[in-house]
Design a protein around this motif. Sequence first.
Motif: not given
Length: 169
Positions: A28-33, A124-128, A138-152
Motif C-alpha cells: 500500500m505504501a508503494r502504491a501511494e508513492d 536535501r533532507i527529503a532526498f537523503e 509519507r514518512e518524509i512528509a511527516a518528518f518535514l511537516d509537508v504534504s506527501v506531494a510536496k515531499a515527492h
Amino acid sequence: MQQGVLLALYSTYRRDLVNYANSFTGDMARAEDIVQEAWLRLQDAAQKQGFRSPRSYLYSIVRNLALDGRRREKRERMVVVSQPLDTVAEISADRQPSVDQVLLHRDEMERLYAALAELPERTRIAFEMHRFGERKLREIAAFLDVSVAKAHTLVVDALEHCKERLDQP
C-alpha cells in the motif's frame, strides 16, 4: 487543461488509483508513492499537451509505473550464480578496483556531495531520507511537516539537480 479540473479528477479517483496500484505492487505504501508520481506526471503532461481522457491517462500512468517497479524489483532480485556462493564471495573479495576506477568514483562522489550541499535544507533532507534512508514519502512528509506531494516534489527536485551536476564535466 485547467489545474482545478485535474485536481478534482485526482481527488475523486485517488483511492481507486491507490487500490489499482496496490493490485500490482501488493504494498500500500508503494502504491501511494506510485499514485503521487502519476499525479505529478499528469500535471506535467497537462502543461505540455492536451488529452481527451485524463482519467484514462492517469490510470495508464499508474499501471506503467507499477509494472516498471515490478520489473525493476525482479531485475534487482535476479542473481545468476554458476559457482558455489562461497567461491563467488572469495572471488569478489579478491578483486580490487583499479586506481582509475577508484579515482573516477571518488570524483563522482565529491561532485554528488557538492551538489547535495547546493540544495535547500528541506530538499536535501527529503532526498537523503528517501535515497539513503529508504524512507517512504509519507514518512518524509511527516518528518518535514509537508504534504506527501510536496515531499515527492522535493525528492524529484533534488534528484534532477544531482543528475545535472553529475552530467557536467
